[in-house]
Design a protein around this motif. Structure first.
Motif, PDB file in Angstrom:
ATOM      1  N   UNK A  53      44.542  24.773  46.485  1.00  0.00           N
ATOM      2  CA  UNK A  53      45.836  25.236  45.971  1.00  0.00           C
ATOM      3  C   UNK A  53      45.613  26.311  44.910  1.00  0.00           C
ATOM      4  N   UNK A  54      44.674  26.055  44.016  1.00  0.00           N
ATOM      5  CA  UNK A  54      44.373  27.014  42.952  1.00  0.00           C
ATOM      6  C   UNK A  54      43.903  28.343  43.535  1.00  0.00           C
ATOM      7  N   UNK A  55      43.067  28.266  44.574  1.00  0.00           N
ATOM      8  CA  UNK A  55      42.556  29.494  45.185  1.00  0.00           C
ATOM      9  C   UNK A  55      43.676  30.292  45.832  1.00  0.00           C
ATOM     10  N   UNK A  56      44.564  29.609  46.547  1.00  0.00           N
ATOM     11  CA  UNK A  56      45.666  30.297  47.230  1.00  0.00           C
ATOM     12  C   UNK A  56      46.622  30.952  46.235  1.00  0.00           C
ATOM     13  N   UNK A  57      47.025  30.170  45.207  1.00  0.00           N
ATOM     14  CA  UNK A  57      47.950  30.710  44.205  1.00  0.00           C
ATOM     15  C   UNK A  57      47.290  31.827  43.413  1.00  0.00           C
ATOM     16  N   UNK A  58      46.044  31.585  42.998  1.00  0.00           N
ATOM     17  CA  UNK A  58      45.335  32.580  42.202  1.00  0.00           C
ATOM     18  C   UNK A  58      45.163  33.897  42.938  1.00  0.00           C
ATOM     19  N   UNK A  59      44.813  33.823  44.229  1.00  0.00           N
ATOM     20  CA  UNK A  59      44.621  35.035  45.013  1.00  0.00           C
ATOM     21  C   UNK A  59      45.928  35.800  45.171  1.00  0.00           C
ATOM     22  N   UNK A  60      47.006  35.052  45.459  1.00  0.00           N
ATOM     23  CA  UNK A  60      48.303  35.697  45.658  1.00  0.00           C
ATOM     24  C   UNK A  60      48.790  36.388  44.388  1.00  0.00           C
ATOM     25  N   UNK A  61      48.668  35.708  43.254  1.00  0.00           N
ATOM     26  CA  UNK A  61      49.144  36.287  41.998  1.00  0.00           C
ATOM     27  C   UNK A  61      48.247  37.423  41.524  1.00  0.00           C
ATOM     28  N   UNK A  62      46.945  37.291  41.739  1.00  0.00           N
ATOM     29  CA  UNK A  62      46.014  38.323  41.290  1.00  0.00           C
ATOM     30  C   UNK A  62      46.204  39.619  42.082  1.00  0.00           C
TER      31      UNK A  62
END
Length: 216
Positions: free
Chosen positions: A23-32
């Motif tokens: 979840x962290x990877x998906x959200x982090x990638x999208x926001x970054x």
């Protein structure tokens, strides 16, 4: 240039706090990858988040409500002490007006459901970074009622009677018998109590009522 436009012109520094790696990877990638947003750190616990907040001084903290070392809402004060200019946006699997009010009282800037789309999260990040507040749809009236002490005043006399019976642990059928109304009518009274208290069950409604002093 206005303060809001000046803020929009610079990059929003974001700290992501989420203990589930995928979840962290998906959200982090999208926001970054979103224009004007930079994920400066990621943490999987309250302790790590407080340390990262002090080290990176983010503009926005996207905070998972439930973390391995506790309820993150209770830790908002610690995060703001470490990074006083940060704005905290809480992510949760289930949102009630009671939880949202706790977020506000703790100094948070909003509460968003994890089921929200990534573009909704991105928009929420931009909104709180610019000084706004964001709540999942339908929560704001209940939040205002709790913050102004008006929760109890929204219940009708019949709904207050229903709430008192629920606190005794009686069934919906028994509520109808005790109030002298049909079972469907009793069911409607119970549903209205749940909706007005922002509860998902009778037990949660009673817990909220006790906390708000509605059963005193």
């Amino acid at each position: 240039m206005s303060e809001t436009r000046a803020f929009a012109a610079r990059t929003i520094r974001l700290l992501l706090v989420e203990d589930h790696a995928m979840v962290a990877e998906a959200i982090g990638l999208a926001l970054d990858q979103a224009p004007g947003i930079e994920v400066v750190a990621g943490a999987g616990s309250i302790a790590a988040a407080v340390a990262d907040a002090g080290r990176t001084r983010p503009d926005v903290v996207v905070l998972d409500r439930r973390l391995p070392d506790g309820d993150a809402v209770a830790a908002i004060g610690r995060l703001l002490a470490a990074a006083p200019s940060a704005r905290v946006l809480v992510l949760t699997g289930e949102a009630t007006a009671s939880v949202a009010a706790r977020v506000v009282q703790a100094g948070g800037a909003g509460l968003l459901l994890k089921s929200s789309r990534l573009r909704e999260l991105e928009a929420a990040v931009r909104e709180v970074a610019a000084g706004g507040v964001v709540f999942a749809p339908g929560l704001l009236p209940g939040v205002l009622d709790r913050l102004t002490g008006r929760v109890g005043t929204r219940l009708t006399l019949r709904e207050r009677e229903t709430l008192l019976l629920l606190a005794e642990g009686v069934t919906t059928q028994e509520v109808g018998r005790r109030l002298g109304v049909a079972r469907n009518t009793a069911r409607n009274h119970v549903q209205h109590v749940l909706e007005k208290l922002g509860a998902r069950s009778k037990l949660e409604a009673v817990a909220i009522a006790r906390r708000e002093g509605l059963l005193d």
